[in-house]
Enzyme design. Structure first.
Site, short mmCIF file in Angstrom:
data_model
loop_
_atom_site.label_atom_id
_atom_site.label_comp_id
_atom_site.label_asym_id
_atom_site.label_seq_id
_atom_site.Cartn_x
_atom_site.Cartn_y
_atom_site.Cartn_z
N GLU A 11 0.87 -1.17 0.00
CA GLU A 11 0.00 0.00 0.00
C GLU A 11 0.91 1.22 0.00
O GLU A 11 1.99 1.19 0.60
CB GLU A 11 -0.92 0.01 1.22
CG GLU A 11 -1.92 -1.14 1.28
CD GLU A 11 -2.82 -1.22 0.05
OE1 GLU A 11 -3.22 -0.16 -0.46
OE2 GLU A 11 -3.12 -2.34 -0.39
N HIS A 25 -7.77 -3.38 0.20
CA HIS A 25 -6.74 -2.33 0.25
C HIS A 25 -6.00 -2.31 1.58
O HIS A 25 -5.27 -1.35 1.84
CB HIS A 25 -7.32 -0.96 -0.07
CG HIS A 25 -7.97 -0.90 -1.42
ND1 HIS A 25 -7.28 -1.13 -2.59
CD2 HIS A 25 -9.26 -0.66 -1.78
CE1 HIS A 25 -8.12 -1.03 -3.62
NE2 HIS A 25 -9.32 -0.77 -3.15
N ASP A 58 -4.88 -8.14 1.37
CA ASP A 58 -4.77 -8.33 -0.08
C ASP A 58 -3.77 -9.43 -0.42
O ASP A 58 -4.00 -10.24 -1.31
CB ASP A 58 -4.34 -7.02 -0.76
CG ASP A 58 -5.49 -6.02 -0.89
OD1 ASP A 58 -6.64 -6.39 -0.60
OD2 ASP A 58 -5.23 -4.86 -1.28
#
Length: 247
Positions: free
Chosen positions: A44, A210, A215
């Protein structure tokens, strides 16, 4: 009968939860895999609403999960929050999208420290599980490759951040399997994002979209499902040289 049926169902649920990532049991691999292990990564990064795309993105969450391609087990995980230094204050959009709070990155580590810790984790896995990173066959250990959903994580995000900050990244991160491209080729359909790809093969996304770690875990579940459906995972991208796809 209803009680016995429920008990059997609960027993199946418990058994599934122990045998495969995310509680999804898709059977056994149909074909022998080139790689005994896969390390799935999903970063991220800092982000903003449209209009600020010219801002450089920095990794703020660095997760990795180690998937055994023989049994679908996630055998180890690595996870760190990373301090953004070019734009240290997260945008409201970024916090809402990723769920990552300002204090989490403030208490995180600079990227070079994270990469050092990641390298130590990789070395530990290599020692404990006799893992080697190579695109060819090896009799010296169990082959392992990296997996990402698209080329963005390792081909764009990490690559350019390390160049900007003059950081050396581990050489093992120079090649990987793009699971999105592999999925498209194997199933002959374009996936509608990671969640859409999971839904198309009958898997419910577990956790928060997210979130880098969630993920990564869900990407591992998808990779295992594809393996059980007969997909042989192959390297699709290399920064050292152009890798043919499919190989």
């Amino acid at each position: 009968m209803a009680t016995k049926k429920l008990a059997r169902q609960l027993g199946i649920i418990r058994r599934i939860s122990k045998t495969s990532p995310g509680g999804q049991n898709h059977g056994k691999p149909k074909l022998r895999q080139l790689f005994d292990y896969l390390v799935i990564i999903d970063f991220e990064s800092t982000c903003w609403k449209e209009g600020r795309k010219c801002y450089t993105q920095e990794i703020i969450e660095f997760p990795a999960v180690l998937l055994n391609t023989l049994n679908g087990e996630i055998e180890s995980e690595f996870h760190m929050y990373v301090q953004p230094q070019e734009h240290p204050i997260l945008s409201e959009f970024c916090t809402e999208l990723t769920g990552i709070k300002q204090n989490q990155v403030d208490e995180g580590v600079p990227l070079h420290i994270c990469l050092s810790q990641f390298s130590k984790w990789i070395q530990k896995m290599q020692k404990e599980k006799n893992i080697v990173f190579s695109s060819g066959h090896s009799s010296e250990g169990k082959l392992c490759a990296f997996v990402t959903w698209s080329d963005w994580d390792l081909g764009v995000c990490l690559q350019y951040e390390c160049k900007r900050k003059q950081l050396r990244k581990p050489d093992v991160l120079n090649s990987w399997i793009d699971l999105r491209a592999t999925y498209k080729l194997f199933y002959c359909r374009k996936p509608r994002g990671l969640n859409g790809a999971l839904q198309d093969v009958g898997i419910i996304f577990a956790g928060r979209e997210h979130s880098g770690l969630d993920d990564s875990r869900n990407t591992a579940r998808l990779a295992w499902k594809m393996i059980c459906d007969g997909c042989v995972m192959k390297i699709t991208k290399s920064l050292d040289k152009v890798s043919g796809f499919p190989s």
